[in-house]
Design a protein around this motif. Structure first.
Motif, PDB file in Angstrom:
ATOM      1  N   ALA A 206       0.831  -1.209   0.000  1.00 36.25           N
ATOM      2  CA  ALA A 206       0.000   0.000   0.000  1.00 36.25           C
ATOM      3  C   ALA A 206       0.859   1.249   0.000  1.00 36.25           C
ATOM      4  O   ALA A 206       0.527   2.249  -0.663  1.00 36.25           O
ATOM      5  CB  ALA A 206      -0.917  -0.010   1.216  1.00 36.25           C
ATOM      6  N   ARG A 207       1.963   1.201   0.715  1.00 40.94           N
ATOM      7  CA  ARG A 207       2.872   2.351   0.757  1.00 40.94           C
ATOM      8  C   ARG A 207       3.401   2.688  -0.636  1.00 40.94           C
ATOM      9  O   ARG A 207       3.547   3.863  -0.997  1.00 40.94           O
ATOM     10  CB  ARG A 207       4.036   2.025   1.697  1.00 40.94           C
ATOM     11  CG  ARG A 207       5.107   3.085   1.779  1.00 40.94           C
ATOM     12  CD  ARG A 207       6.217   2.641   2.721  1.00 40.94           C
ATOM     13  NE  ARG A 207       6.829   1.400   2.296  1.00 40.94           N
ATOM     14  CZ  ARG A 207       7.782   1.329   1.356  1.00 40.94           C
ATOM     15  NH1 ARG A 207       8.193   2.422   0.756  1.00 40.94           N
ATOM     16  NH2 ARG A 207       8.309   0.175   1.043  1.00 40.94           N
ATOM     17  N   LEU A 208       3.660   1.660  -1.434  1.00 40.61           N
ATOM     18  CA  LEU A 208       4.222   1.875  -2.770  1.00 40.61           C
ATOM     19  C   LEU A 208       3.164   2.190  -3.823  1.00 40.61           C
ATOM     20  O   LEU A 208       3.447   2.872  -4.804  1.00 40.61           O
ATOM     21  CB  LEU A 208       5.009   0.635  -3.207  1.00 40.61           C
ATOM     22  CG  LEU A 208       6.288   0.329  -2.422  1.00 40.61           C
ATOM     23  CD1 LEU A 208       6.824  -1.044  -2.798  1.00 40.61           C
ATOM     24  CD2 LEU A 208       7.336   1.396  -2.677  1.00 40.61           C
ATOM     25  N   TYR A 222       5.470  -5.207 -11.863  1.00 35.65           N
ATOM     26  CA  TYR A 222       5.374  -5.199 -10.400  1.00 35.65           C
ATOM     27  C   TYR A 222       3.987  -5.645  -9.948  1.00 35.65           C
ATOM     28  O   TYR A 222       3.855  -6.490  -9.051  1.00 35.65           O
ATOM     29  CB  TYR A 222       5.666  -3.792  -9.876  1.00 35.65           C
ATOM     30  CG  TYR A 222       5.695  -3.710  -8.366  1.00 35.65           C
ATOM     31  CD1 TYR A 222       6.886  -3.864  -7.670  1.00 35.65           C
ATOM     32  CD2 TYR A 222       4.526  -3.479  -7.637  1.00 35.65           C
ATOM     33  CE1 TYR A 222       6.909  -3.789  -6.282  1.00 35.65           C
ATOM     34  CE2 TYR A 222       4.547  -3.410  -6.262  1.00 35.65           C
ATOM     35  CZ  TYR A 222       5.735  -3.561  -5.591  1.00 35.65           C
ATOM     36  OH  TYR A 222       5.750  -3.509  -4.218  1.00 35.65           O
ATOM     37  N   GLY A 223       2.958  -5.096 -10.580  1.00 37.61           N
ATOM     38  CA  GLY A 223       1.590  -5.435 -10.203  1.00 37.61           C
ATOM     39  C   GLY A 223       1.270  -6.893 -10.452  1.00 37.61           C
ATOM     40  O   GLY A 223       0.633  -7.562  -9.620  1.00 37.61           O
ATOM     41  N   ARG A 224       1.712  -7.432 -11.588  1.00 43.05           N
ATOM     42  CA  ARG A 224       1.428  -8.839 -11.901  1.00 43.05           C
ATOM     43  C   ARG A 224       2.162  -9.773 -10.944  1.00 43.05           C
ATOM     44  O   ARG A 224       1.617 -10.798 -10.519  1.00 43.05           O
ATOM     45  CB  ARG A 224       1.797  -9.133 -13.355  1.00 43.05           C
ATOM     46  CG  ARG A 224       0.824  -8.507 -14.366  1.00 43.05           C
ATOM     47  CD  ARG A 224       1.097  -8.994 -15.758  1.00 43.05           C
ATOM     48  NE  ARG A 224       2.326  -8.417 -16.304  1.00 43.05           N
ATOM     49  CZ  ARG A 224       2.373  -7.309 -17.021  1.00 43.05           C
ATOM     50  NH1 ARG A 224       1.261  -6.646 -17.286  1.00 43.05           N
ATOM     51  NH2 ARG A 224       3.526  -6.859 -17.503  1.00 43.05           N
ATOM     52  N   LEU A 225       3.394  -9.410 -10.603  1.00 43.28           N
ATOM     53  CA  LEU A 225       4.136 -10.224  -9.632  1.00 43.28           C
ATOM     54  C   LEU A 225       3.477 -10.160  -8.257  1.00 43.28           C
ATOM     55  O   LEU A 225       3.431 -11.160  -7.529  1.00 43.28           O
ATOM     56  CB  LEU A 225       5.583  -9.729  -9.538  1.00 43.28           C
ATOM     57  CG  LEU A 225       6.493 -10.080 -10.715  1.00 43.28           C
ATOM     58  CD1 LEU A 225       7.797  -9.302 -10.628  1.00 43.28           C
ATOM     59  CD2 LEU A 225       6.769 -11.584 -10.753  1.00 43.28           C
ATOM     60  N   LEU A 226       2.955  -8.989  -7.903  1.00 40.15           N
ATOM     61  CA  LEU A 226       2.277  -8.841  -6.616  1.00 40.15           C
ATOM     62  C   LEU A 226       1.022  -9.707  -6.557  1.00 40.15           C
ATOM     63  O   LEU A 226       0.737 -10.331  -5.524  1.00 40.15           O
ATOM     64  CB  LEU A 226       1.929  -7.378  -6.384  1.00 40.15           C
ATOM     65  CG  LEU A 226       1.302  -7.035  -5.024  1.00 40.15           C
ATOM     66  CD1 LEU A 226       2.249  -7.394  -3.886  1.00 40.15           C
ATOM     67  CD2 LEU A 226       0.950  -5.552  -4.961  1.00 40.15           C
ATOM     68  N   VAL A 227       0.278  -9.762  -7.657  1.00 45.55           N
ATOM     69  CA  VAL A 227      -0.912 -10.624  -7.717  1.00 45.55           C
ATOM     70  C   VAL A 227      -0.504 -12.084  -7.555  1.00 45.55           C
ATOM     71  O   VAL A 227      -1.143 -12.845  -6.808  1.00 45.55           O
ATOM     72  CB  VAL A 227      -1.667 -10.411  -9.038  1.00 45.55           C
ATOM     73  CG1 VAL A 227      -2.757 -11.470  -9.203  1.00 45.55           C
ATOM     74  CG2 VAL A 227      -2.289  -9.014  -9.082  1.00 45.55           C
ATOM     75  N   LEU A 228       0.563 -12.502  -8.238  1.00 46.05           N
ATOM     76  CA  LEU A 228       1.031 -13.882  -8.133  1.00 46.05           C
ATOM     77  C   LEU A 228       1.460 -14.201  -6.705  1.00 46.05           C
ATOM     78  O   LEU A 228       1.130 -15.272  -6.166  1.00 46.05           O
ATOM     79  CB  LEU A 228       2.195 -14.104  -9.099  1.00 46.05           C
ATOM     80  CG  LEU A 228       2.844 -15.497  -9.071  1.00 46.05           C
ATOM     81  CD1 LEU A 228       1.821 -16.593  -9.336  1.00 46.05           C
ATOM     82  CD2 LEU A 228       3.998 -15.562 -10.072  1.00 46.05           C
TER      83      LEU A 228
END
Length: 283
Positions: A206-208, A222-228
């Motif tokens: 959330a900070r990022l 970054y977003g796709r890796l975060l979802v994974l």
């Protein structure tokens, strides 16, 4: 080997070594064996080999990080004094290298109540120092809070996943007679540390990403890796919840499910290593 591959391998080794260090220190410090006055099982062949591997991982990680930075900047070994003495990256690396060396030494010491506390302190030092080379280091608004949040995430996951791996190995030692008590101790630890891991991870993300449109997040690496990572973490939580119920009912965890949980955690570390090297959208 290119700089990106070196950095990813280094981060994976660093995370794995730190998790084992925190887990070994936590399990040894809380181990019911100490209350029974029995001989430590943490120096048996299996747990001892894991400690040695973790020590090698920590030292190898800092070496690979340095090699990767030299490669990325097209510098030579003759430039190392300049890199370490005149750059913020060098300062962060030096702090991490010192903490990793202390943790490696503590991992190799015979395990007891005092040495387990020493290992925990050194491992927490590694967790704090990690922030000096990650996204938290670039946070100009909340530099200390960002690093503490990342350190909390590493420490909590170490006590949870690292503690699981260490518990699996000590209960396999034939001379250890307190298997049920060890699983109950781990379960109580995981019940606290799993939510802390989740909350600190959400806080860091959330900070990022605060203020970034969901479409922009999902369109980025970054977003796709975060979802994974989120999906894999959900799998671990699902398996862990089932094993917690078994322990609460007086049963031992299913070995196959535990190893699936640990394997999934290894995949989470790889995704995290890639995530740390990716640029968040909007930066």
């Amino acid at each position: 080997m290119d700089a990106l591959t070196l950095a990813t391998a280094a981060r994976w080794l660093l995370y794995a070594g730190a998790l084992v260090a925190v887990g070994r220190g936590t399990v040894a410090f809380l181990d019911p064996e100490w209350k029974a006055g029995a001989r430590s099982v943490h120096d048996a062949a299996g747990p001892r080999s894991l400690a040695k591997l973790a020590a090698v991982a920590l030292l190898g990680a800092v070496a690979l990080l340095l090699w990767g930075q030299l490669t990325a900047l097209e510098m030579t070994r003759a430039d190392i004094p300049v890199l370490l003495g005149q750059t913020s990256w060098g300062l962060g690396w030096s702090q991490l290298a010192g903490a990793s060396a202390l943790a490696a030494v503590a991992l190799l010491l015979p395990m007891g109540r005092t040495t387990s506390l020493l290992l925990l302190m050194a491992a927490l030092g590694v967790a704090v120092a990690m922030g000096g080379l990650g996204h938290a280091a670039a946070d100009a608004q909340w530099p200390i809070g960002a690093r503490l949040l990342d350190a909390m995430h590493v420490a909590a996951m170490g006590a949870w996943i690292g503690g699981l791996l260490c518990t699996v190995l000590i209960v396999r030692v034939p001379a250890f007679a307190l298997r049920d008590a060890a699983w109950r101790t781990f379960s109580r630890t995981a019940t606290v540390m799993a939510p802390v891991t989740l909350a600190s991870g959400v806080g860091s993300a959330a900070r990022l990403l605060l203020g970034t449109a969901p479409a922009a997040i999902l369109a980025s690496d970054y977003g796709r890796l975060l979802v994974l990572k989120t999906v894999l973490a959900a799998v671990i939580l699902f398996i862990g919840a089932g094993e917690r119920r078994r322990i609460a009912n007086g049963k031992t965890p299913e070995s196959r499910r535990v190893w699936v949980e640990l394997g999934t955690a290894g995949a989470v570390l790889l995704v995290t290593a890639l995530l740390t090297g990716s640029e968040p959208p909007g930066e």
